[in-house]
Scaffold this active site. Structure first.
Site, PDB file in Angstrom:
ATOM      1  N   TYR A  56       0.997  -1.396   0.019  1.00 36.52           N
ATOM      2  CA  TYR A  56      -0.008   0.043  -0.099  1.00 36.52           C
ATOM      3  C   TYR A  56       0.840   1.319  -0.023  1.00 36.52           C
ATOM      4  O   TYR A  56       0.219   2.520  -0.359  1.00 36.52           O
ATOM      5  CB  TYR A  56      -1.056   0.097   1.253  1.00 36.52           C
ATOM      6  CG  TYR A  56      -1.951  -1.032   1.259  1.00 36.52           C
ATOM      7  CD1 TYR A  56      -2.229  -2.105   0.122  1.00 36.52           C
ATOM      8  CD2 TYR A  56      -2.668  -1.417   2.642  1.00 36.52           C
ATOM      9  CE1 TYR A  56      -3.205  -2.762   0.501  1.00 36.52           C
ATOM     10  CE2 TYR A  56      -3.578  -2.037   2.655  1.00 36.52           C
ATOM     11  CZ  TYR A  56      -3.905  -3.079   1.573  1.00 36.52           C
ATOM     12  OH  TYR A  56      -4.539  -4.071   1.749  1.00 36.52           O
ATOM     13  N   HIS A 119      -0.333 -11.601   2.120  1.00 39.00           N
ATOM     14  CA  HIS A 119      -1.101 -10.626   1.274  1.00 39.00           C
ATOM     15  C   HIS A 119      -1.849 -11.400   0.258  1.00 39.00           C
ATOM     16  O   HIS A 119      -3.108 -11.214  -0.016  1.00 39.00           O
ATOM     17  CB  HIS A 119      -0.460  -9.562   0.441  1.00 39.00           C
ATOM     18  CG  HIS A 119      -0.952  -8.513   0.401  1.00 39.00           C
ATOM     19  ND1 HIS A 119      -0.698  -6.958   0.247  1.00 39.00           N
ATOM     20  CD2 HIS A 119      -2.454  -8.248  -0.004  1.00 39.00           C
ATOM     21  CE1 HIS A 119      -1.735  -6.356   0.041  1.00 39.00           C
ATOM     22  NE2 HIS A 119      -2.792  -6.903  -0.227  1.00 39.00           N
TER      23      HIS A 119
END
EC number: 1.1.1.247
Length: 321
Positions: A56, A119
């Protein structure tokens, strides 16, 4: 119940996690003062759970906001916060997991995470994060060795708990077959337009907490959808209950026994999103929501490859199982 009105959920490992967190993905102001101030405002209005990830590129701004919140006295100690980050696919190799976590800690200026998640159920060739992933860089993940490295991170005290994101029932079974420490969380897309009933039942049976992302359709993301926010059913319920469509969607997720992360940089919506815990959807409301057509918003296209472990969306999500 915390003073901000957000219930605490006890995970299977015994640690407690706020049921609602602030997401930090896909912001339009990455690495800016505005992003830091948004995180700071979230702490001020009552958020105590923040969900970030190496991919991110929001860890550094979040770390700065936490440091400033401590200086301003908005929180008395780091222990008041629950911080989640995620292992990027290029670091999903046994010898790279611990260094990746330590890098996230440096970015966040923290000594430990509360939760560290894989993730995606796929690895990439080692290297820096890139937006456009070459198809020949996509590799199968060695669940056994990568998870063992995640377990080591917890044993060493760099994270209090470990879990996964975007894992299907089948992939969870494969991972848990070799796990000494089971995952406590599986973060996946879940909303009134993607109920995830089978996955929820599997995770509940195995003491894995579902954390829902894209609860409002991820409308700010490139792959986002207006299906949730434009739903006539949700709009009718919202008007009848004196709530917003977002609140109805979030409340539905919570009433399914899941935790959730949502994102807003608007102070009014930040506050509104916290106000979902002092009322309930009725049985009639829930029945109407159960009839909403189902479709997935998030796409795994960027992790699909003719030569990789998953060639189609169906293979990635195991949706034919």
């Amino acid at each position: 119940m915390e003073s901000n009105g957000v219930p605490m959920i006890t995970l299977s490992s015994g640690i407690r996690m706020p049921a609602l967190g602030m997401g930090t993905a896909e912001t339009m102001v990455k690495g800016t003062e505005r992003e830091k101030l948004a995180f700071l405002k979230a702490i001020e209005v009552g958020y105590r759970h923040f969900d970030t990830a190496a991919a991110y590129q929001s860890e550094e701004c979040l770390g700065e906001a936490i440091a400033e919140a401590l200086q301003l006295g908005l929180i008395k100690s780091r222990d008041e916060l629950f911080i989640t980050s995620k292992l990027w696919c290029a670091d999903a190799h046994a010898d790279l997991v611990l260094p990746a976590l330590q890098n996230s800690l440096r970015n966040l200026k923290l000594d430990y995470l509360d939760l560290y998640l894989i993730h995606h159920p796929v690895s990439l060739k080692p290297g820096k994060f890139v937006n456009e992933i070459p198809k020949d860089h996509i590799l199968p993940m060695d669940y056994k060795s990568v998870w063992a490295a995640m377990e080591e991170c917890q044993t060493l005290g760099f994270t209090r708990a470990i879990g996964v994101c975007n894992f299907s029932c089948k992939k969870l079974q494969e991972l848990m077959a070799a796990a000494k420490i089971p995952p406590v969380v599986n973060q996946v897309e879940m909303s009134p337009t993607l109920h995830q009933k089978n996955l929820r039942e599997y995770c509940k049976a195995n003491n894995i907490m579902i954390t829902a992302h894209s609860v409002l359709g991820a409308i700010c993301a490139p792959w986002g959808s207006n299906a949730v926010m434009d739903s006539k059913v949700l709009h009718q319920i919202a008007v009848a209950r004196g709530k917003s469509v977002a609140q109805v969607s979030m409340r539905w997720v919570y009433q399914q026994g899941a935790s959730l992360v949502v994102k807003s940089f608007n102070e009014g919506r930040m506050k509104e999103n916290l106000k979902i815990f002092d009322w309930e959807l009725t049985a009639e409301n829930m029945e109407k929501i159960s009839e909403i057509p189902q479709s997935r918003t998030s796409s795994a296209d960027f992790l699909l490859s003719p030569t990789g472990p998953f060639k189609t969306e169906e293979e990635f999500w195991d949706e034919k199982d």
